[in-house]
Design a protein around this motif. Sequence first.
Motif, PDB file in Angstrom:
ATOM      1  N   ASN A 145      59.083  57.046  74.207  1.00 42.48           N
ATOM      2  CA  ASN A 145      60.425  56.892  74.305  1.00 42.48           C
ATOM      3  C   ASN A 145      61.220  55.700  74.109  1.00 42.48           C
ATOM      4  O   ASN A 145      62.558  55.419  74.397  1.00 42.48           O
ATOM      5  N   GLY A 146      60.580  54.677  73.402  1.00 46.75           N
ATOM      6  CA  GLY A 146      61.213  53.532  73.145  1.00 46.75           C
ATOM      7  C   GLY A 146      61.562  52.696  74.252  1.00 46.75           C
ATOM      8  O   GLY A 146      62.278  51.932  74.263  1.00 46.75           O
ATOM      9  N   VAL A 147      60.843  52.914  75.350  1.00 44.91           N
ATOM     10  CA  VAL A 147      61.042  51.880  76.502  1.00 44.91           C
ATOM     11  C   VAL A 147      60.688  50.488  76.235  1.00 44.91           C
ATOM     12  O   VAL A 147      59.616  50.353  75.691  1.00 44.91           O
ATOM     13  N   ARG A 185      73.286  41.979  87.166  1.00 43.27           N
ATOM     14  CA  ARG A 185      72.013  41.714  87.737  1.00 43.27           C
ATOM     15  C   ARG A 185      70.692  42.265  86.991  1.00 43.27           C
ATOM     16  O   ARG A 185      69.808  41.350  86.754  1.00 43.27           O
ATOM     17  N   HIS A 186      70.959  43.115  86.226  1.00 46.13           N
ATOM     18  CA  HIS A 186      69.532  43.784  85.196  1.00 46.13           C
ATOM     19  C   HIS A 186      69.847  42.625  84.136  1.00 46.13           C
ATOM     20  O   HIS A 186      68.766  42.263  83.701  1.00 46.13           O
ATOM     21  N   LEU A 187      70.974  42.440  83.472  1.00 45.77           N
ATOM     22  CA  LEU A 187      70.970  41.449  82.592  1.00 45.77           C
ATOM     23  C   LEU A 187      70.382  40.245  82.841  1.00 45.77           C
ATOM     24  O   LEU A 187      69.686  39.727  81.791  1.00 45.77           O
ATOM     25  N   ASP A 188      70.660  39.503  83.999  1.00 37.97           N
ATOM     26  CA  ASP A 188      70.171  38.443  84.373  1.00 37.97           C
ATOM     27  C   ASP A 188      68.616  38.441  84.600  1.00 37.97           C
ATOM     28  O   ASP A 188      67.781  37.358  83.953  1.00 37.97           O
ATOM     29  N   ALA A 189      68.004  39.544  84.735  1.00 38.62           N
ATOM     30  CA  ALA A 189      66.513  39.810  84.729  1.00 38.62           C
ATOM     31  C   ALA A 189      66.061  39.684  83.499  1.00 38.62           C
ATOM     32  O   ALA A 189      64.970  39.235  83.131  1.00 38.62           O
ATOM     33  N   LEU A 190      66.685  40.731  82.611  1.00 39.52           N
ATOM     34  CA  LEU A 190      66.350  40.472  81.341  1.00 39.52           C
ATOM     35  C   LEU A 190      66.308  39.175  80.457  1.00 39.52           C
ATOM     36  O   LEU A 190      65.336  38.935  79.489  1.00 39.52           O
ATOM     37  N   SER A 241      62.600  50.852  85.779  1.00 40.85           N
ATOM     38  CA  SER A 241      63.483  51.755  84.819  1.00 40.85           C
ATOM     39  C   SER A 241      64.886  51.686  84.464  1.00 40.85           C
ATOM     40  O   SER A 241      65.166  51.873  83.233  1.00 40.85           O
ATOM     41  N   THR A 242      65.619  51.178  85.258  1.00 40.28           N
ATOM     42  CA  THR A 242      66.968  51.064  84.961  1.00 40.28           C
ATOM     43  C   THR A 242      67.235  49.882  83.852  1.00 40.28           C
ATOM     44  O   THR A 242      67.850  49.954  82.978  1.00 40.28           O
ATOM     45  N   ARG A 243      66.190  48.660  84.270  1.00 38.60           N
ATOM     46  CA  ARG A 243      66.356  47.727  82.932  1.00 38.60           C
ATOM     47  C   ARG A 243      65.958  48.281  81.836  1.00 38.60           C
ATOM     48  O   ARG A 243      66.482  47.686  80.816  1.00 38.60           O
ATOM     49  N   ASN A 244      64.908  49.154  81.490  1.00 37.11           N
ATOM     50  CA  ASN A 244      64.748  49.738  80.591  1.00 37.11           C
ATOM     51  C   ASN A 244      65.962  50.348  79.783  1.00 37.11           C
ATOM     52  O   ASN A 244      65.986  50.278  78.592  1.00 37.11           O
ATOM     53  N   ARG A 245      66.576  50.971  80.611  1.00 38.37           N
ATOM     54  CA  ARG A 245      67.869  51.683  80.140  1.00 38.37           C
ATOM     55  C   ARG A 245      68.831  50.854  79.534  1.00 38.37           C
ATOM     56  O   ARG A 245      69.585  51.152  78.384  1.00 38.37           O
ATOM     57  N   VAL A 246      68.974  49.686  80.232  1.00 40.58           N
ATOM     58  CA  VAL A 246      69.798  48.684  79.803  1.00 40.58           C
ATOM     59  C   VAL A 246      69.554  48.255  78.441  1.00 40.58           C
ATOM     60  O   VAL A 246      70.140  48.127  77.372  1.00 40.58           O
TER      61      VAL A 246
END
Length: 271
Positions: free
Chosen positions: A22-24, A75-80, A42-47
């Motif tokens: 799925n391109g995750v 928050r997710h962008l900070d982790a990424l 999973s949400t970070r994958n979606r971002v």
Amino acid sequence: MIKRTPGGCVPWLSLPSELRNNGVVKYVGEASQEELATGERSTRNRVARSILDHGPSTVSELAGRLGLTQAAVRRHLDALAADSVVEPREKRVYGSRGRGRPAKVFALTDCGRDAFDQSYDQLAADALRWIARTAGGGAQGEAAVAAFARARIAAQAAAYHSAVDAADPDRRTEALAKALSTDGYAATARDAPNRLGEQLCQHHCPVAHVAEQFPQLCEAETEFFSQLLGTHVQRLATIAHGDGVCTTFIPRATAPTTHHASDSTAGRNPA
């Protein structure tokens, strides 16, 4: 042999196979229990996937597309960003720029793009099939693929020679295992069950899927080990063949020889 990831990217660990197509994005390390329970990973994958699909995006754009609050997106962008998957940039403006500071967008880094599944295995297999076909097919084609496999290893052999040549005679297999681990093979060295030699175990093979179709890759690697260690070696098992570990038997030799691994066992389980 595998080369280190270009640009110094950290090697990514695969997610479960049902997600892989799925391109995750694949992240380093193990997900924490909290991440698994809350779906953070999973949400970070979606971002990350949204940025891949739509290009550099603002926090507001990501929040709108994903149905998240802007605070959650940040928050997710900070982790990424901490994992070097994304990086902030100024939004490119075409035409006249209005007043105020340019909006900040988040874009995938080179490492971030590499974190998504690629078609490298298929590309490599297609290239080797082309080499075999162009060389005339049959035995000539197989020989051409074997020549490519040997040339590929020779181009990366210097670091392995340095590591093994600098080791004590009874630690050469261990030195080779450490050098292989540095290149992502997760290799170990241990005494063979019969105590007549050692076993070099590679717990990961970056080219396993291609080697399933082209055992010449395994055979060239086995020949290289023989030349490097100065003794006949025998490949007992390979991941490409369906085994859990690539295992090579290295006898304890009192003097170097010029024998190479035989084609009947290198890259394949002995019959």
